[in-house]
Design a protein around this motif. Structure first.
Motif, PDB file in Angstrom:
ATOM      1  N   TYR A 333       0.845  -1.191   0.000  1.00 39.37           N
ATOM      2  CA  TYR A 333       0.000   0.000   0.000  1.00 39.37           C
ATOM      3  C   TYR A 333       0.880   1.241   0.000  1.00 39.37           C
ATOM      4  O   TYR A 333       1.984   1.238   0.553  1.00 39.37           O
ATOM      5  CB  TYR A 333      -0.913   0.027   1.236  1.00 39.37           C
ATOM      6  N   TRP A 335       0.951   5.265   1.181  1.00 40.65           N
ATOM      7  CA  TRP A 335       0.276   6.079   2.181  1.00 40.65           C
ATOM      8  C   TRP A 335       1.035   7.369   2.426  1.00 40.65           C
ATOM      9  O   TRP A 335       2.267   7.376   2.475  1.00 40.65           O
ATOM     10  CB  TRP A 335       0.148   5.291   3.481  1.00 40.65           C
ATOM     11  N   VAL A 343      -3.629   3.550  -0.284  1.00 33.86           N
ATOM     12  CA  VAL A 343      -4.014   3.078  -1.612  1.00 33.86           C
ATOM     13  C   VAL A 343      -3.331   1.744  -1.894  1.00 33.86           C
ATOM     14  O   VAL A 343      -2.110   1.625  -1.788  1.00 33.86           O
ATOM     15  CB  VAL A 343      -3.626   4.109  -2.697  1.00 33.86           C
ATOM     16  N   GLU A 344      -4.116   0.770  -2.254  1.00 30.26           N
ATOM     17  CA  GLU A 344      -3.568  -0.551  -2.558  1.00 30.26           C
ATOM     18  C   GLU A 344      -2.905  -0.561  -3.915  1.00 30.26           C
ATOM     19  O   GLU A 344      -3.448  -0.057  -4.903  1.00 30.26           O
ATOM     20  CB  GLU A 344      -4.693  -1.585  -2.553  1.00 30.26           C
ATOM     21  N   LEU A 345      -1.694  -1.101  -3.976  1.00 37.25           N
ATOM     22  CA  LEU A 345      -1.056  -1.359  -5.258  1.00 37.25           C
ATOM     23  C   LEU A 345      -1.685  -2.640  -5.781  1.00 37.25           C
ATOM     24  O   LEU A 345      -1.360  -3.734  -5.325  1.00 37.25           O
ATOM     25  CB  LEU A 345       0.454  -1.517  -5.098  1.00 37.25           C
ATOM     26  N   ALA A 346      -2.596  -2.490  -6.728  1.00 37.76           N
ATOM     27  CA  ALA A 346      -3.461  -3.590  -7.149  1.00 37.76           C
ATOM     28  C   ALA A 346      -2.656  -4.839  -7.489  1.00 37.76           C
ATOM     29  O   ALA A 346      -1.664  -4.775  -8.212  1.00 37.76           O
ATOM     30  CB  ALA A 346      -4.294  -3.164  -8.353  1.00 37.76           C
ATOM     31  N   THR A 348      -1.269  -8.112  -9.226  1.00 41.28           N
ATOM     32  CA  THR A 348      -1.177  -8.408 -10.651  1.00 41.28           C
ATOM     33  C   THR A 348      -0.942  -9.881 -10.949  1.00 41.28           C
ATOM     34  O   THR A 348      -1.091 -10.297 -12.091  1.00 41.28           O
ATOM     35  CB  THR A 348      -0.026  -7.596 -11.280  1.00 41.28           C
ATOM     36  N   SER A 358       1.258  -7.865  -5.061  1.00 44.15           N
ATOM     37  CA  SER A 358       1.384  -6.555  -5.688  1.00 44.15           C
ATOM     38  C   SER A 358       2.653  -6.492  -6.539  1.00 44.15           C
ATOM     39  O   SER A 358       3.553  -7.314  -6.387  1.00 44.15           O
ATOM     40  CB  SER A 358       1.453  -5.459  -4.616  1.00 44.15           C
ATOM     41  N   SER A 409      -1.370   5.645  -7.018  1.00 43.94           N
ATOM     42  CA  SER A 409      -2.802   5.941  -7.096  1.00 43.94           C
ATOM     43  C   SER A 409      -3.609   4.678  -7.362  1.00 43.94           C
ATOM     44  O   SER A 409      -4.830   4.736  -7.529  1.00 43.94           O
ATOM     45  CB  SER A 409      -3.077   6.970  -8.201  1.00 43.94           C
ATOM     46  N   GLY A 410      -2.923   3.530  -7.428  1.00 43.34           N
ATOM     47  CA  GLY A 410      -3.590   2.257  -7.653  1.00 43.34           C
ATOM     48  C   GLY A 410      -3.818   1.925  -9.109  1.00 43.34           C
ATOM     49  O   GLY A 410      -4.528   0.963  -9.421  1.00 43.34           O
ATOM     50  N   ARG A 411      -3.216   2.689 -10.019  1.00 39.50           N
ATOM     51  CA  ARG A 411      -3.420   2.443 -11.441  1.00 39.50           C
ATOM     52  C   ARG A 411      -2.473   1.352 -11.950  1.00 39.50           C
ATOM     53  O   ARG A 411      -1.441   1.072 -11.363  1.00 39.50           O
ATOM     54  CB  ARG A 411      -3.214   3.737 -12.240  1.00 39.50           C
ATOM     55  N   GLN A 412      -2.834   0.761 -13.073  1.00 39.95           N
ATOM     56  CA  GLN A 412      -2.017  -0.262 -13.706  1.00 39.95           C
ATOM     57  C   GLN A 412      -1.661   0.125 -15.150  1.00 39.95           C
ATOM     58  O   GLN A 412      -1.403  -0.744 -15.978  1.00 39.95           O
ATOM     59  CB  GLN A 412      -2.741  -1.607 -13.693  1.00 39.95           C
TER      60      GLN A 412
END
Length: 426
Positions: A333, A335, A343-346, A348, A358, A409-412
């Motif tokens: 995450y 922060w 924010v979670e690092l989505a 993969t 992550s 921001s959690g984007r990929q």
């Protein structure tokens, strides 16, 4: 409190006692985690910058425009580069007609061509306008060769041969630069500086050979130390015993070899340092609820709640842009202290095909990150040193480039790197 490391032990101890006592009497009460012992340090030289501060792969160098990776092709270890503009990995050799298969290649680092050299590894560290090549392994005891070149591999020459692994293990060091030279800081050997002309030991620490230049040994025992990072022109170490002789203390080693007592900090061995602030999450396991932030300039500590939720691991990391990395259930995450959420690092890919994972940040420069977004095992055709073909199972790491702003921001929306058919370390 600044004094030269080449003072005798008795004089060092006297100076420490004389300088720290008045400061303790006049200072305002401070939180239990941090006890002021000296006025805020003043930089006396060029400030140091932490290279790849939030990356997990110190053997990978990174600049504003490229990342540099040692990579094995069969039995040959070569220097490679990932250009951020093209997102393609290429061998760091521009010689016409080069096959990149032996020591004539300009990117050649080492070859596993006999029993003694089969464990060669390497690292590439970019500092200022220079690229440092670390080649270690082979015969025991392990020796290290260091070359230096321009970022494109030109003007390459050897500056150290048969160096000590304790001083020159870039994979176990924190690496700093002042824009000119490269500094390696480790608990094993303290602080050393590398330049075009070679190596300069700056401060001996805990290499098993006590010296009169090290006032920590004045306490009569071998100190236990850990490198936290850099601040101003200092590499900052946490050491037990402290310079004052008790507890765990913070010691700043200046680039000129002098030292500054930064006070006693009880939780220093599990802390992270970024731009003069120390971050520590008290607790154990995955039950952490708060974070302590100590400002070395103001010599004060504040305690903040961790973001909403539970199960935070008592471990944090600081990235080059100042973001704090947290961990929960094997996910990473991002922060910013003071925010209610992280924010979670989505995730993969799955670890062991079950546990979500992550992206792994291999290298980052404060703006851009080189991340591993997945991996898989593949059967790859290889040749033995005798030229006999065989199939080898090897991990294939899928790498990508993404801005830290997007990643945190959690984007990929990363850009996949076109990788060469080789083996990455780590």
């Amino acid at each position: 409190m600044k004094h030269n490391t080449f003072l005798a032990l008795a004089l060092s101890a006297l100076l420490l006692t004389a300088c720290s006592a008045p400061a303790a009497e006049s200072a305002a009460p401070t939180p239990a985690a941090y006890e002021s012992q000296a006025p805020a340090a003043v930089s006396v030289g060029k400030p140091l910058h932490h290279l790849n501060s939030g990356g997990t792969a110190p053997q990978i160098g990174i600049t504003d425009s490229a990342a540099y990776l040692p990579m094995k092709f069969g039995c040959i270890l070569l220097a490679t580069k990932i250009d951020f503009a093209t997102a393609q990995q290429e061998i760091l050799c521009n010689a016409d007609g080069c096959t990149h298969t032996d020591e004539t290649c300009l990117a050649f680092m080492a070859a596993d061509d006999d029993a003694l050299s089969q464990y060669y590894t390497g690292g590439l560290v970019a500092a200022g306008d220079r690229l440092y090549w670390f080649i270690s392994g082979g015969a025991s005891p392990v020796n290290v060769r260091v070359d230096v070149s321009a970022p494109d591999g030109s003007d390459r020459h050897t500056i150290i041969e048969n160096g000590s692994i304790f001083q020159l293990d870039c994979t176990m060091s924190m690496n700093f630069t002042d824009g000119d030279a490269l500094y390696l800081a480790t608990a094993a050997s303290g602080l050393v500086r590398l330049e075009d002309t070679g190596l300069t030991p700056i401060f001996p620490l805990n290499d098993g050979h006590p010296t009169s230049e090290n006032p920590l040994y004045a306490q009569g025992s071998t100190p236990r130390c850990m490198i936290l990072g850099c601040w101003q022109d200092m590499a900052v170490f946490a050491c037990t015993p402290s310079l004052s002789g008790s507890g765990t203390g913070l010691m700043g080693v200046h680039a000129d070899g002098s030292i500054t007592d930064l006070g006693t900090y009880h939780a220093a061995f599990s802390a992270a340092l970024h731009e003069g602030k120390i971050y520590h999450i008290p607790g154990s396991g995955n039950q952490a609820e708060t974070i302590e932030i100590t400002d070395l300039t103001t010599q004060s500590t504040e305690k903040l709640p961790l973001p909403v939720g539970s199960g935070w691991n008592n471990y944090c990391i600081t990235y080059g842009d100042g973001t704090i990395g947290l961990i929960r259930d094997e996910l990473n995450y991002a922060w910013t202290p003071g925010n209610d959420i992280a924010v979670e690092l989505a995730p993969t890919w799955g670890k062991d095909t079950a546990v979500a994972r992550s992206p792994v940040i291999y290298a980052e420069n404060g703006t851009t990150a080189l991340v591993k977004v997945s991996d898989h095992t593949a059967s790859v055709a290889r040749l033995t040193p005798e030229g006999i073909p065989y199939q080898r199972q090897q991990p294939i790491r899928e790498l990508a480039l993404i801005s830290l702003q997007d990643l945190f921001s959690g984007r990929q929306n990363w850009t996949s790197v076109t990788m060469l058919d080789g083996v990455l370390f780590g």
